[in-house]
Design a protein around this motif. Structure first.
Motif, PDB file in Angstrom:
ATOM      1  N   GLY A 141      24.016  40.462  40.957  1.00  0.00           N
ATOM      2  CA  GLY A 141      24.767  39.887  40.009  1.00  0.00           C
ATOM      3  C   GLY A 141      26.142  39.329  40.668  1.00  0.00           C
ATOM      4  N   GLU A 142      26.848  38.287  40.075  1.00  0.00           N
ATOM      5  CA  GLU A 142      27.835  37.494  40.435  1.00  0.00           C
ATOM      6  C   GLU A 142      29.140  37.868  39.379  1.00  0.00           C
ATOM      7  OE1 GLU A 142      27.136  33.440  40.635  1.00  0.00           O
ATOM      8  OE2 GLU A 142      25.450  33.585  42.283  1.00  0.00           O
ATOM      9  N   VAL A 143      30.230  37.728  40.111  1.00  0.00           N
ATOM     10  CA  VAL A 143      31.506  38.067  39.509  1.00  0.00           C
ATOM     11  C   VAL A 143      32.018  36.559  38.999  1.00  0.00           C
ATOM     12  CG1 VAL A 143      33.678  39.021  39.449  1.00  0.00           C
ATOM     13  CG2 VAL A 143      31.807  40.418  40.583  1.00  0.00           C
ATOM     14  N   ALA A 144      32.494  36.376  37.881  1.00  0.00           N
ATOM     15  CA  ALA A 144      33.239  34.997  37.499  1.00  0.00           C
ATOM     16  C   ALA A 144      34.641  35.382  37.403  1.00  0.00           C
ATOM     17  CB  ALA A 144      32.624  34.360  36.111  1.00  0.00           C
ATOM     18  N   TYR A 145      35.626  34.951  38.138  1.00  0.00           N
ATOM     19  CA  TYR A 145      36.880  35.038  38.164  1.00  0.00           C
ATOM     20  C   TYR A 145      37.720  33.900  38.045  1.00  0.00           C
ATOM     21  CZ  TYR A 145      36.717  34.252  43.120  1.00  0.00           C
ATOM     22  OH  TYR A 145      36.539  33.448  44.266  1.00  0.00           O
ATOM     23  N   MET A 178      60.086  36.991  38.607  1.00  0.00           N
ATOM     24  CA  MET A 178      59.360  37.894  39.680  1.00  0.00           C
ATOM     25  C   MET A 178      57.890  37.056  39.925  1.00  0.00           C
ATOM     26  SD  MET A 178      61.037  40.402  40.923  1.00  0.00           S
ATOM     27  CE  MET A 178      59.749  41.416  41.393  1.00  0.00           C
ATOM     28  N   ALA A 179      57.213  37.226  40.891  1.00  0.00           N
ATOM     29  CA  ALA A 179      56.271  36.476  40.926  1.00  0.00           C
ATOM     30  C   ALA A 179      54.997  37.434  40.587  1.00  0.00           C
ATOM     31  CB  ALA A 179      55.872  36.193  42.527  1.00  0.00           C
ATOM     32  N   TYR A 180      54.033  36.651  40.110  1.00  0.00           N
ATOM     33  CA  TYR A 180      52.871  37.423  39.351  1.00  0.00           C
ATOM     34  C   TYR A 180      51.695  36.792  39.419  1.00  0.00           C
ATOM     35  CZ  TYR A 180      52.690  34.156  35.675  1.00  0.00           C
ATOM     36  OH  TYR A 180      52.568  32.757  34.922  1.00  0.00           O
ATOM     37  N   LEU A 181      50.505  37.551  39.406  1.00  0.00           N
ATOM     38  CA  LEU A 181      49.169  37.097  39.777  1.00  0.00           C
ATOM     39  C   LEU A 181      48.332  37.645  38.196  1.00  0.00           C
ATOM     40  CD1 LEU A 181      46.513  36.108  40.931  1.00  0.00           C
ATOM     41  CD2 LEU A 181      46.429  38.305  42.399  1.00  0.00           C
ATOM     42  N   ASP A 182      47.841  36.528  37.602  1.00  0.00           N
ATOM     43  CA  ASP A 182      46.942  37.027  36.568  1.00  0.00           C
ATOM     44  C   ASP A 182      45.659  36.772  37.168  1.00  0.00           C
ATOM     45  OD1 ASP A 182      48.930  37.109  34.617  1.00  0.00           O
ATOM     46  OD2 ASP A 182      48.782  35.030  33.927  1.00  0.00           O
ATOM     47  N   VAL A 183      44.840  38.174  36.519  1.00  0.00           N
ATOM     48  CA  VAL A 183      43.439  38.057  37.143  1.00  0.00           C
ATOM     49  C   VAL A 183      42.441  38.282  36.025  1.00  0.00           C
ATOM     50  CG1 VAL A 183      42.077  39.483  38.535  1.00  0.00           C
ATOM     51  CG2 VAL A 183      44.041  39.469  39.187  1.00  0.00           C
ATOM     52  N   ARG A 184      41.725  37.187  35.683  1.00  0.00           N
ATOM     53  CA  ARG A 184      40.634  37.448  34.753  1.00  0.00           C
ATOM     54  C   ARG A 184      39.293  37.323  35.338  1.00  0.00           C
ATOM     55  NH1 ARG A 184      44.739  34.592  33.001  1.00  0.00           N
ATOM     56  NH2 ARG A 184      44.161  32.474  33.764  1.00  0.00           N
ATOM     57  N   ALA A 185      38.526  38.403  34.939  1.00  0.00           N
ATOM     58  CA  ALA A 185      37.244  38.517  35.804  1.00  0.00           C
ATOM     59  C   ALA A 185      36.215  38.939  34.611  1.00  0.00           C
ATOM     60  CB  ALA A 185      37.148  39.505  37.016  1.00  0.00           C
ATOM     61  N   ASP A 186      34.625  38.502  34.642  1.00  0.00           N
ATOM     62  CA  ASP A 186      33.849  38.990  34.000  1.00  0.00           C
ATOM     63  C   ASP A 186      32.743  39.215  34.865  1.00  0.00           C
ATOM     64  OD1 ASP A 186      34.781  38.441  31.417  1.00  0.00           O
ATOM     65  OD2 ASP A 186      34.865  36.398  31.730  1.00  0.00           O
ATOM     66  N   VAL A 229      37.832  41.831  32.508  1.00  0.00           N
ATOM     67  CA  VAL A 229      39.178  42.116  32.837  1.00  0.00           C
ATOM     68  C   VAL A 229      40.056  41.057  32.598  1.00  0.00           C
ATOM     69  CG1 VAL A 229      40.384  42.835  34.940  1.00  0.00           C
ATOM     70  CG2 VAL A 229      38.073  43.704  34.681  1.00  0.00           C
ATOM     71  N   SER A 230      41.303  41.430  32.087  1.00  0.00           N
ATOM     72  CA  SER A 230      42.474  40.478  32.298  1.00  0.00           C
ATOM     73  C   SER A 230      43.532  41.370  32.363  1.00  0.00           C
ATOM     74  CB  SER A 230      42.374  39.717  30.590  1.00  0.00           C
ATOM     75  OG  SER A 230      43.244  39.034  30.677  1.00  0.00           O
ATOM     76  N   SER A 231      44.425  41.148  33.388  1.00  0.00           N
ATOM     77  CA  SER A 231      45.672  41.840  33.864  1.00  0.00           C
ATOM     78  C   SER A 231      46.426  40.906  34.612  1.00  0.00           C
ATOM     79  CB  SER A 231      45.212  43.121  34.652  1.00  0.00           C
ATOM     80  OG  SER A 231      44.532  42.732  35.768  1.00  0.00           O
ATOM     81  N   ARG A 232      47.773  41.348  34.576  1.00  0.00           N
ATOM     82  CA  ARG A 232      49.001  40.779  35.084  1.00  0.00           C
ATOM     83  C   ARG A 232      49.479  41.618  36.194  1.00  0.00           C
ATOM     84  NH1 ARG A 232      53.258  36.688  32.642  1.00  0.00           N
ATOM     85  NH2 ARG A 232      51.366  35.403  32.682  1.00  0.00           N
ATOM     86  N   LEU A 233      49.435  41.133  37.351  1.00  0.00           N
ATOM     87  CA  LEU A 233      50.008  41.974  38.455  1.00  0.00           C
ATOM     88  C   LEU A 233      51.253  41.487  38.872  1.00  0.00           C
ATOM     89  CD1 LEU A 233      46.587  42.538  40.261  1.00  0.00           C
ATOM     90  CD2 LEU A 233      47.431  43.992  38.563  1.00  0.00           C
ATOM     91  N   GLY A 234      52.248  42.185  38.948  1.00  0.00           N
ATOM     92  CA  GLY A 234      53.724  41.783  39.518  1.00  0.00           C
ATOM     93  C   GLY A 234      53.516  41.777  40.997  1.00  0.00           C
ATOM     94  N   LEU A 283      36.784  47.997  39.544  1.00  0.00           N
ATOM     95  CA  LEU A 283      36.778  49.321  39.634  1.00  0.00           C
ATOM     96  C   LEU A 283      37.632  50.074  38.561  1.00  0.00           C
ATOM     97  CD1 LEU A 283      36.846  49.853  43.482  1.00  0.00           C
ATOM     98  CD2 LEU A 283      35.164  50.728  41.915  1.00  0.00           C
ATOM     99  N   LEU A 284      38.740  49.639  38.263  1.00  0.00           N
ATOM    100  CA  LEU A 284      39.551  50.426  37.345  1.00  0.00           C
ATOM    101  C   LEU A 284      38.964  49.987  36.030  1.00  0.00           C
ATOM    102  CD1 LEU A 284      43.181  49.034  38.557  1.00  0.00           C
ATOM    103  CD2 LEU A 284      42.034  51.641  38.394  1.00  0.00           C
ATOM    104  N   ALA A 285      38.139  49.072  35.822  1.00  0.00           N
ATOM    105  CA  ALA A 285      37.629  48.785  34.347  1.00  0.00           C
ATOM    106  C   ALA A 285      36.208  49.607  34.166  1.00  0.00           C
ATOM    107  CB  ALA A 285      37.186  47.327  34.235  1.00  0.00           C
ATOM    108  N   LEU A 286      35.837  50.196  35.146  1.00  0.00           N
ATOM    109  CA  LEU A 286      34.179  50.964  34.863  1.00  0.00           C
ATOM    110  C   LEU A 286      34.896  52.450  34.160  1.00  0.00           C
ATOM    111  CD1 LEU A 286      32.873  51.094  38.378  1.00  0.00           C
ATOM    112  CD2 LEU A 286      31.946  49.979  36.397  1.00  0.00           C
ATOM    113  N   PRO A 287      33.931  52.404  33.181  1.00  0.00           N
ATOM    114  CA  PRO A 287      34.156  53.890  32.544  1.00  0.00           C
ATOM    115  C   PRO A 287      33.788  55.172  33.391  1.00  0.00           C
ATOM    116  CG  PRO A 287      31.870  52.687  31.819  1.00  0.00           C
ATOM    117  CD  PRO A 287      32.860  51.946  32.566  1.00  0.00           C
ATOM    118  N   LEU A 288      34.633  55.965  33.260  1.00  0.00           N
ATOM    119  CA  LEU A 288      34.248  57.178  33.597  1.00  0.00           C
ATOM    120  C   LEU A 288      32.909  57.841  33.609  1.00  0.00           C
ATOM    121  CD1 LEU A 288      37.893  59.329  33.386  1.00  0.00           C
ATOM    122  CD2 LEU A 288      36.704  58.290  35.224  1.00  0.00           C
ATOM    123  N   VAL A 289      32.204  57.811  32.486  1.00  0.00           N
ATOM    124  CA  VAL A 289      31.007  58.319  32.099  1.00  0.00           C
ATOM    125  C   VAL A 289      30.238  57.261  31.479  1.00  0.00           C
ATOM    126  CG1 VAL A 289      29.786  59.936  30.958  1.00  0.00           C
ATOM    127  CG2 VAL A 289      31.960  60.447  31.826  1.00  0.00           C
TER     128      VAL A 289
END
Length: 145
Positions: A16-20, A31-39, A59-64, A101-107
């Motif tokens: 598979g491939e990641v679209a980001y 403050m500098a930020y990075l918006d990350v969007r990935a499917d 995934v959609s997150s804003r990283l400072g 990795l953070l978006a993966l469910p634990l179970v």
């Protein structure tokens, strides 16, 4: 996806491939930020049926972007801190891999899976009678007498 070894270690397969999409900027506080969007369609193992299935992750997150932990207090509340080296360089593949990795469910459980019939059906009377075994505390009752 095969280029993300930590993520692949958690998956049932690396196909598979990641679209980001990445967007850099400065917020209202400067403050500098990075918006990350990935499917990504991630192949995980269902913990109910133990069969692999494809889990679509978005995934959609804003990283400072901060250079020291002291700067974290200056981030806006909707930003998660991302510690950057002093030279200001980021490994984008690592950032995307971390967010997935953070978006993966634990179970992971496939919503289309069903429990086996032997687990869901009520026990018949003959099976219920077989389950009645001697109470392991009966010996204690005898000692009490």
């Amino acid at each position: 996806m095969a280029s993300m070894p930590r993520l692949c270690g958690m998956l049932a397969g690396d196909a598979g491939e990641v679209a980001y999409e990445l967007e850099f900027g400065r917020d209202d506080l400067g403050m500098a930020y990075l918006d990350v969007r990935a499917d990504a369609p991630l192949s995980v193992t269902c913990q109910r049926s133990l069969e692999p299935f494809v889990l679509p992750v978005s995934v959609s997150s804003r990283l400072g972007l901060i250079r020291s932990e002291r700067e974290e207090s200056g981030l806006s509340p909707e930003s998660e801190p991302l510690l950057v080296d002093e030279d200001g360089k980021l490994a984008m593949a690592d950032v995307i891999e971390d967010e997935l990795l953070l978006a993966l469910p634990l179970v992971p459980v496939n919503p289309d899976s069903e429990l086996p019939e032997e687990v869901t059906r009520p026990p018949s009377e003959s099976e219920a009678g077989d389950e009645r075994t001697e109470n392991p505390f009966a010996v204690l009752r005898e000692l009490k007498k």
